[in-house]
Design a protein around this motif. Structure first.
Motif, mmCIF file in Angstrom:
data_model
loop_
_atom_site.group_PDB
_atom_site.id
_atom_site.type_symbol
_atom_site.label_atom_id
_atom_site.label_comp_id
_atom_site.label_asym_id
_atom_site.label_seq_id
_atom_site.Cartn_x
_atom_site.Cartn_y
_atom_site.Cartn_z
ATOM 1 N N HIS A 87 -3.143 147.603 41.089
ATOM 2 C CA HIS A 87 -3.460 147.880 39.691
ATOM 3 C C HIS A 87 -4.147 149.228 39.565
ATOM 4 N N LEU A 92 -8.901 136.756 35.998
ATOM 5 C CA LEU A 92 -7.729 135.873 35.984
ATOM 6 C C LEU A 92 -6.718 136.454 36.958
ATOM 7 N N VAL A 146 -3.276 135.352 39.714
ATOM 8 C CA VAL A 146 -2.357 134.384 40.338
ATOM 9 C C VAL A 146 -1.611 135.133 41.443
ATOM 10 N N ARG A 151 3.887 133.297 40.614
ATOM 11 C CA ARG A 151 3.854 133.726 39.201
ATOM 12 C C ARG A 151 5.061 133.229 38.412
ATOM 13 N N ARG A 152 4.957 133.330 37.109
ATOM 14 C CA ARG A 152 5.995 132.955 36.138
ATOM 15 C C ARG A 152 6.353 131.468 36.236
ATOM 16 N N LYS A 153 5.366 130.664 36.606
ATOM 17 C CA LYS A 153 5.575 129.212 36.631
ATOM 18 C C LYS A 153 4.680 128.546 35.609
ATOM 19 N N GLY A 154 3.868 129.329 34.925
ATOM 20 C CA GLY A 154 2.967 128.771 33.915
ATOM 21 C C GLY A 154 1.555 128.503 34.416
ATOM 22 N N ALA A 170 -1.023 130.675 35.064
ATOM 23 C CA ALA A 170 -2.066 131.389 34.301
ATOM 24 C C ALA A 170 -2.245 130.734 32.927
ATOM 25 N N THR A 171 -1.162 130.286 32.336
ATOM 26 C CA THR A 171 -1.245 129.606 31.031
ATOM 27 C C THR A 171 -2.123 128.359 31.158
ATOM 28 N N ASN A 173 -1.069 147.063 31.747
ATOM 29 C CA ASN A 173 -1.017 146.065 32.830
ATOM 30 C C ASN A 173 0.446 145.713 33.095
ATOM 31 N N THR A 194 1.791 143.500 34.968
ATOM 32 C CA THR A 194 2.152 142.125 35.310
ATOM 33 C C THR A 194 2.273 141.236 34.070
ATOM 34 N N LEU A 197 0.997 137.643 27.958
ATOM 35 C CA LEU A 197 0.479 136.287 28.202
ATOM 36 C C LEU A 197 -0.618 135.940 27.189
ATOM 37 N N TYR A 198 -1.577 136.860 26.998
ATOM 38 C CA TYR A 198 -2.701 136.569 26.099
ATOM 39 C C TYR A 198 -2.237 136.453 24.649
ATOM 40 N N LYS A 254 0.621 135.560 23.594
ATOM 41 C CA LYS A 254 1.364 134.297 23.462
ATOM 42 C C LYS A 254 0.396 133.129 23.229
HETATM 43 C C1 LIG Z 1 -1.104 138.181 34.609
HETATM 44 C C2 LIG Z 1 -0.959 136.961 35.538
HETATM 45 C C3 LIG Z 1 -2.315 136.283 35.656
HETATM 46 C C4 LIG Z 1 0.080 136.011 34.943
HETATM 47 O O1 LIG Z 1 0.143 134.836 35.764
HETATM 48 P P1 LIG Z 1 1.401 133.819 35.679
HETATM 49 O O2 LIG Z 1 0.971 132.538 36.286
HETATM 50 O O3 LIG Z 1 2.590 134.468 36.253
HETATM 51 O O4 LIG Z 1 1.579 133.673 34.092
HETATM 52 P P2 LIG Z 1 2.432 132.539 33.340
HETATM 53 O O5 LIG Z 1 3.503 132.027 34.251
HETATM 54 O O6 LIG Z 1 1.499 131.524 32.787
HETATM 55 O O7 LIG Z 1 3.096 133.404 32.169
HETATM 56 C C5 LIG Z 1 3.040 133.001 30.821
HETATM 57 C C6 LIG Z 1 3.726 134.043 29.952
HETATM 58 O O8 LIG Z 1 3.085 135.320 30.096
HETATM 59 C C7 LIG Z 1 4.081 136.367 30.000
HETATM 60 N N1 LIG Z 1 4.243 137.022 31.290
HETATM 61 C C8 LIG Z 1 3.707 136.650 32.473
HETATM 62 N N2 LIG Z 1 4.057 137.537 33.445
HETATM 63 C C9 LIG Z 1 4.836 138.464 32.855
HETATM 64 C C10 LIG Z 1 5.521 139.620 33.325
HETATM 65 N N3 LIG Z 1 5.467 140.013 34.607
HETATM 66 N N4 LIG Z 1 6.225 140.363 32.436
HETATM 67 C C11 LIG Z 1 6.290 140.006 31.141
HETATM 68 N N5 LIG Z 1 5.676 138.901 30.632
HETATM 69 C C12 LIG Z 1 4.959 138.149 31.480
HETATM 70 C C13 LIG Z 1 5.372 135.671 29.659
HETATM 71 O O9 LIG Z 1 5.439 135.583 28.257
HETATM 72 C C14 LIG Z 1 5.165 134.312 30.293
HETATM 73 O O10 LIG Z 1 5.967 133.301 29.718
HETATM 74 P P3 LIG Z 1 7.479 133.088 30.304
HETATM 75 O O11 LIG Z 1 7.371 133.048 31.814
HETATM 76 O O12 LIG Z 1 7.867 131.775 29.703
HETATM 77 O O13 LIG Z 1 8.264 134.260 29.820
HETATM 78 C C15 LIG Z 1 -0.471 137.385 36.967
HETATM 79 O O14 LIG Z 1 0.717 138.152 36.841
HETATM 80 C C16 LIG Z 1 -1.481 138.205 37.738
HETATM 81 O O15 LIG Z 1 -2.281 137.658 38.516
HETATM 82 N N6 LIG Z 1 -1.467 139.537 37.553
HETATM 83 C C17 LIG Z 1 -2.392 140.429 38.307
HETATM 84 C C18 LIG Z 1 -3.803 140.272 37.880
HETATM 85 C C19 LIG Z 1 -3.985 140.567 36.395
HETATM 86 O O16 LIG Z 1 -3.456 141.524 35.866
HETATM 87 N N7 LIG Z 1 -4.791 139.715 35.733
HETATM 88 C C20 LIG Z 1 -5.101 139.870 34.328
HETATM 89 C C21 LIG Z 1 -6.151 140.887 34.149
HETATM 90 S S1 LIG Z 1 -6.654 141.063 32.464
#
Ligand SMILES: CC(C)(COP(=O)(O)OP(=O)(O)OC[C@H]1O[C@@H](n2cnc3c(N)ncnc32)[C@H](O)[C@@H]1OP(=O)(O)O)[C@@H](O)C(=O)NCCC(=O)NCCS
Length: 314
Positions: free
Chosen positions: A187, A248, A250, A255-258, A260-261, A287, A289, A294-295, A297
């Motif tokens: 990042h 936060l 993952v 990732r993309r399994k829900g 973080a949600t 960001n 990722t 996500l937020y 949504k």
């Molecule tokens: C951001 C992060 C926490 C998301 O975790 P995750 O478990 O993959 O998130 P979810 O599966 O719950 O995603 C929920 C929704 O968020 C959005 N989303 C998540 N990852 C995304 C991506 N790479 N690109 C676009 N949208 C994304 C989508 O709308 C997704 O829904 P969908 O999969 O049905 O399309 C993870 O990618 C991460 O750890 N990133 C690095 C650390 C970070 O940036 N943390 C946040 C700092 S503020």
């Protein structure tokens, strides 16, 4: 300018100065007597070498300026910050503070083998600080958004994906560090902090009301973590209690399994049970990722913005 290095016995006066500046909406980070005192004990950083104060008399400080060195992305990033008491806060005075910091910056460097840049993060509505930085040749390079979500609005409980469990749980600093380190390692401007420094940050949170939610596989491997803490009312935009999502993360393979949600949902529920009116989070507008998406949504909307200004030390 007659600034001198900060001393441990300045902690009370420093707290009063920062408190006054926070009341003037200059910053939104937590300021408590304890958080100010803790700055003197950060592992691997001697704050007395990189923070200077301008005393008015023994009891009062007029200003503080700091340049904190942290390594990231092959650069030595020198984080510049300053606060001036409202009674002396002219543009010219602030400009002199920043010039002082620039002069001192080479003396705080720990990695002279790397190119050095100065970074200053300011809230966009702080027009004076923006003006000072622009006048001194700093360029805006990154925007951070503060998002918030009222907690009275309903949220639907998500079902954790098969093979995972999500809930409140205890984890060692080592476990959380491993997840956070992997999740954030590429990042923007992510500083390389040691496990010892990370443990210290977690410990300091231990003094505040906070909770850790975890996502684990059925084999009990920690794959996701969410750390939420309560903000003091004085730091909350609405002056009602708020919860801040402080971390936060993952792991990539999960990732993309829900997950973080689910973690966020648990955090929001906890915050509501603590009587908070809103949850807030700060996110890099670029960001990569998908955190911003996500937020949004989950019902978070932008509340304020801050900008990181950069200037090469040379
Ligand atoms: C951001 C992060 C926490 C998301 O975790 P995750 O478990 O993959 O998130 P979810 O599966 O719950 O995603 C929920 C929704 O968020 C959005 N989303 C998540 N990852 C995304 C991506 N790479 N690109 C676009 N949208 C994304 C989508 O709308 C997704 O829904 P969908 O999969 O049905 O399309 C993870 O990618 C991460 O750890 N990133 C690095 C650390 C970070 O940036 N943390 C946040 C700092 S503020």
């Amino acid at each position: 300018m007659n600034l001198r290095p900060v001393r441990r016995e300045d902690a009370d006066a420093l707290y009063r100065l920062l408190r006054t500046c926070a009341d003037a909406a200059e910053q939104d980070e937590e300021v408590t007597p304890e958080s100010v005192a803790r700055q003197f004990d950060v592992p691997g950083l001697d704050i007395r070498q990189c923070m200077w104060v301008l005393p008015k008399d023994g009891q009062t400080l007029k200003a503080v300026v700091s340049v904190i060195p942290l390594c990231s992305e092959g650069f030595e990033v020198l984080h510049l910050g300053w606060h001036a008491h409202p009674s002396v806060r002219s543009l010219e005075f602030q400009e002199r503070l920043v010039r002082f910091a620039e002069e001192r910056a080479p003396t705080v460097r720990t990695r002279p083998d790397l190119p050095a840049v100065l970074h200053a993060g300011v809230r966009m509505q702080n027009a004076e600080k923006v003006q000072v930085l622009q006048k001194l040749g700093y360029q805006p390079v990154r925007w951070f958004l503060e998002l918030s979500r009222p907690l009275r609005e309903p949220f639907t409980r998500p079902i954790p994906p098969a093979g995972y469990s999500v809930g409140e749980g205890s984890s060692s600093a080592q476990e959380i560090y491993t997840v956070a380190h992997e999740a954030f390692q590429d990042h923007w401007s992510q500083p390389h902090i040691t496990l010892e420094q990370f443990g210290y940050l977690l410990d300091t949170l231990g003094g505040e009301e906070h909770v850790v939610h975890t996502a684990r596989t059925t084999a009990n491997e920690l794959v996701g973590v969410c750390l939420t803490r309560l903000r003091h009312a004085a730091q909350c935009a609405s002056r009602a209690r708020e919860a801040e999502i402080a971390l936060l993360a993952v792991l990539r393979a999960h990732r993309r399994k829900g997950l973080a949600t689910c973690l966020l949902h648990s955090a929001l529920q906890w915050a509501r049970a603590q009587g908070c009116g809103a949850a807030v989070i700060s996110v890099d507008s670029e960001n990569w990722t998908g955190a911003d998406r996500l937020y949004r949504k989950l019902g978070f909307v932008e509340r304020s913005r801050s900008v990181v200004y950069r200037k090469s030390l040379s």
